[in-house]
Design a protein around this motif. Structure first.
Motif, mmCIF file in Angstrom:
data_model
loop_
_atom_site.group_PDB
_atom_site.id
_atom_site.type_symbol
_atom_site.label_atom_id
_atom_site.label_comp_id
_atom_site.label_asym_id
_atom_site.label_seq_id
_atom_site.Cartn_x
_atom_site.Cartn_y
_atom_site.Cartn_z
ATOM 1 N N THR A 173 1.073 4.124 -2.887
ATOM 2 C CA THR A 173 0.438 5.419 -2.611
ATOM 3 C C THR A 173 1.454 6.542 -2.377
ATOM 4 O O THR A 173 1.090 7.708 -2.381
ATOM 5 C CB THR A 173 -0.483 5.343 -1.378
ATOM 6 N N TRP A 174 2.710 6.192 -2.116
ATOM 7 C CA TRP A 174 3.741 7.216 -1.865
ATOM 8 C C TRP A 174 4.036 7.964 -3.162
ATOM 9 O O TRP A 174 3.925 7.353 -4.249
ATOM 10 C CB TRP A 174 5.014 6.516 -1.359
ATOM 11 N N PRO A 175 4.406 9.256 -3.098
ATOM 12 C CA PRO A 175 4.708 9.982 -4.341
ATOM 13 C C PRO A 175 5.800 9.279 -5.170
ATOM 14 O O PRO A 175 5.750 9.260 -6.389
ATOM 15 C CB PRO A 175 5.188 11.348 -3.850
ATOM 16 N N THR A 187 -2.510 9.636 1.258
ATOM 17 C CA THR A 187 -3.211 8.874 0.200
ATOM 18 C C THR A 187 -3.671 7.528 0.763
ATOM 19 O O THR A 187 -4.806 7.092 0.517
ATOM 20 C CB THR A 187 -2.280 8.641 -1.015
ATOM 21 N N ALA A 188 -2.778 6.865 1.515
ATOM 22 C CA ALA A 188 -3.145 5.577 2.124
ATOM 23 C C ALA A 188 -4.290 5.768 3.120
ATOM 24 O O ALA A 188 -5.169 4.907 3.246
ATOM 25 C CB ALA A 188 -1.939 4.959 2.800
ATOM 26 N N VAL A 222 8.566 -3.171 13.531
ATOM 27 C CA VAL A 222 7.501 -4.006 14.108
ATOM 28 C C VAL A 222 8.084 -5.330 14.570
ATOM 29 O O VAL A 222 7.825 -5.790 15.694
ATOM 30 C CB VAL A 222 6.376 -4.255 13.064
ATOM 31 N N ILE A 251 9.320 0.324 8.575
ATOM 32 C CA ILE A 251 8.248 0.092 9.555
ATOM 33 C C ILE A 251 8.156 -1.401 9.888
ATOM 34 O O ILE A 251 8.086 -1.794 11.061
ATOM 35 C CB ILE A 251 6.895 0.634 9.034
ATOM 36 N N ASN A 253 2.976 12.158 3.582
ATOM 37 C CA ASN A 253 2.838 11.213 2.450
ATOM 38 C C ASN A 253 1.915 10.042 2.764
ATOM 39 O O ASN A 253 1.534 9.299 1.876
ATOM 40 C CB ASN A 253 4.209 10.680 2.048
ATOM 41 N N THR A 308 0.839 -1.215 0.000
ATOM 42 C CA THR A 308 0.000 0.000 0.000
ATOM 43 C C THR A 308 0.865 1.254 0.000
ATOM 44 O O THR A 308 0.618 2.189 -0.769
ATOM 45 C CB THR A 308 -0.922 0.019 1.242
ATOM 46 N N LEU A 309 1.900 1.266 0.872
ATOM 47 C CA LEU A 309 2.751 2.462 0.946
ATOM 48 C C LEU A 309 3.516 2.678 -0.356
ATOM 49 O O LEU A 309 3.620 3.804 -0.844
ATOM 50 C CB LEU A 309 3.726 2.351 2.120
ATOM 51 N N ARG A 326 10.194 3.057 3.130
ATOM 52 C CA ARG A 326 9.459 3.447 4.347
ATOM 53 C C ARG A 326 8.712 2.238 4.938
ATOM 54 O O ARG A 326 8.751 1.979 6.134
ATOM 55 C CB ARG A 326 8.472 4.570 3.990
ATOM 56 N N SER A 328 -0.012 -0.355 14.423
ATOM 57 C CA SER A 328 0.979 -1.267 14.987
ATOM 58 C C SER A 328 2.211 -0.479 15.434
ATOM 59 O O SER A 328 2.393 0.676 15.062
ATOM 60 C CB SER A 328 1.310 -2.375 13.997
ATOM 61 N N GLU A 329 3.014 -1.130 16.243
ATOM 62 C CA GLU A 329 4.221 -0.501 16.790
ATOM 63 C C GLU A 329 5.163 -0.147 15.632
ATOM 64 O O GLU A 329 5.230 -0.872 14.645
ATOM 65 C CB GLU A 329 4.890 -1.518 17.729
ATOM 66 N N GLY A 330 5.864 0.981 15.757
ATOM 67 C CA GLY A 330 6.877 1.310 14.751
ATOM 68 C C GLY A 330 6.391 2.178 13.600
ATOM 69 O O GLY A 330 7.179 2.558 12.744
ATOM 70 N N VAL A 331 5.092 2.490 13.555
ATOM 71 C CA VAL A 331 4.571 3.295 12.446
ATOM 72 C C VAL A 331 4.644 4.784 12.789
ATOM 73 O O VAL A 331 5.113 5.598 11.998
ATOM 74 C CB VAL A 331 3.102 2.905 12.120
#
Lengths: 195, 199
Positions: free
Chosen positions: A69-71, B163-164, A87, A83, B160, A65-66, A79, B4-7
């Motif tokens: 959707t990211w530019p 959008t998501a 996690v 993440i 950024n 998804t990222l 990114r 979730s953790e880390g976002v």
């Protein structure tokens, strides 16, 4: 006392670790942060890592998804990977330090950290409530399914809502009886949060 | 929905903990020790009911029960949500310790706002249909507000993400309608059988 201290310190460690790893996106910094989970992984050999599969499935969805959707596609991908890395690292520390102690570890830890007594009692009683009322909710749902198999649409939500409402009422009545029992045993002064 | 953790960034996480601590302090101040038992048992029912999977077409989801929690528990909703999310982390290995502040804040704040906006209207509705209509709106509102808050926190972390976030909000619309329907039926049952239940 030792258990309480260990539980409290574990909670503090995971809290600080999660905060530190959230502070920077520098790859070298993140790799340095990976030392603690790697050490804990080999030292403690945590058992609850099965959930990582499910977590990483969600991570995969998040990365895609990222990236889309990211530019910029590659920036979004990186990114997402950062993440996902965070996690996984935080979860390994969590699985090694908190999960083996179970819910008991949480309220022992909170007690060590001098959390308000009310919140500790609330956690303890919610745990007990879950075990007691789980049976009732399960049997109500099974009997509803047997009475009307293949229920669909709005009727299904109606039945579910009515069952939940009646279990709420039962829970409230049960809580009154529990409160009476606690009062008979000397009130919350005699309530043993160590047990 | 859970983050979730880390976002989220460190600043956002700390600010959310500040909000959660304020909510917890308010909630605990409003509860005397005798009431705690009732709050614990009611929040365990919500915890259990939110674990039940509901099939919608090919996929399945679980409900959050944010609006009923707010309408029944009132200002005590912060400690109840905090406890439920903490136990969810320990029992089902989902969630984290640091992000607990953000998750509690987004959910409990939505539930509290639902109580503030719709609580009185539902309590004072004379006709069941009127109460059900308000409850439907309240149920949908709580889900959309909590998803919007999650979106706002993601937006504060990095623009950024927006959008998501739009996709995330669109995905919450069907869930909001289902939550609205369930809240409406639940409130109608309580209105008929046990009206003193509503806070």
């Amino acid at each position: 006392m030792v258990e309480k201290k260990f539980a409290g310190i574990s909670l503090l460690i995971i809290f600080i670790y999660a905060l530190v790893i959230s502070l920077s996106e520098n790859i070298f910094f993140l790799l340095a942060c990976a030392v603690l989970p790697v050490l804990l992984f080999f030292w403690k050999k945590p058992e609850g890592l099965g959930a990582l599969k499910k977590i990483n499935l969600v991570n995969l969805f998040m990365i895609v998804t990222l990236a889309l959707t990211w530019p910029n596609f590659w920036e979004g991908l990186i990114r997402g990977l950062i993440i996902a890395f965070r996690v996984n690292m935080v979860y390994i520390v969590f699985a090694a330090l908190i999960l083996p102690q179970g819910a008991a570890g949480i309220y022992k830890g909170l007690k060590f950290l001098k959390a308000p007594e009310k919140i500790i009692i609330l956690i303890l009683l919610t745990m007990r409530g879950i075990y007691i009322l789980n049976e009732r909710l399960d049997s109500a749902l099974i009997s509803a399914r047997l009475r009307a198999p293949g229920l669909k649409g709005l009727a299904k939500f109606k039945v579910f809502a009515y069952i939940t409402a009646s279990i709420l009422l039962q829970g409230s009545e049960k809580s009154e009886r529990v409160m009476t029992a606690i009062t008979c045993r000397g009130g919350f002064e005699g309530f043993n949060v160590e047990a | 929905m859970h983050i979730s953790e880390g976002v989220l960034s460190g600043e956002v996480l700390i600010s959310c903990w500040a909000g959660t601590c304020a909510g917890l302090a308010l909630g605990l101040k409003k509860t005397d020790t005798k009431k705690i038992v009732r709050v614990a048992f009611l929040s365990s029912v919500f915890f259990l009911a939110s674990l039940v999977n509901i099939r919608i077409g090919a996929s399945s989801t679980h409900l959050s029960f944010l609006a009923p929690m707010g309408l029944i528990l009132g200002p005590v909703v912060f400690p109840a949500v905090f406890t439920a999310l903490l136990l969810q982390g320990v029992l089902f290995h989902f969630g984290g310790v640091l992000v607990l502040g953000a998750n509690t804040f987004t959910m409990a704040f939505s539930a509290l706002m639902t109580y503030i906006i719709f609580g009185r209207a539902i309590r004072e509705s004379k006709k069941i249909f009127q109460a059900m209509t308000f409850a439907f709106i309240a149920g949908a509102f709580a889900v959309i507000l909590s998803a919007s808050l999650v979106g706002a926190l993601l937006g504060l972390t990095d623009k950024n993400f927006l959008t998501a976030v739009k996709i995330l909000l669109a995905a919450h619309v069907p869930l909001a309608l289902i939550e609205g329907a369930v809240t409406s039926f639940l409130i109608s049952w309580l209105k008929k059988n046990s009206p003193e239940f509503l806070c």
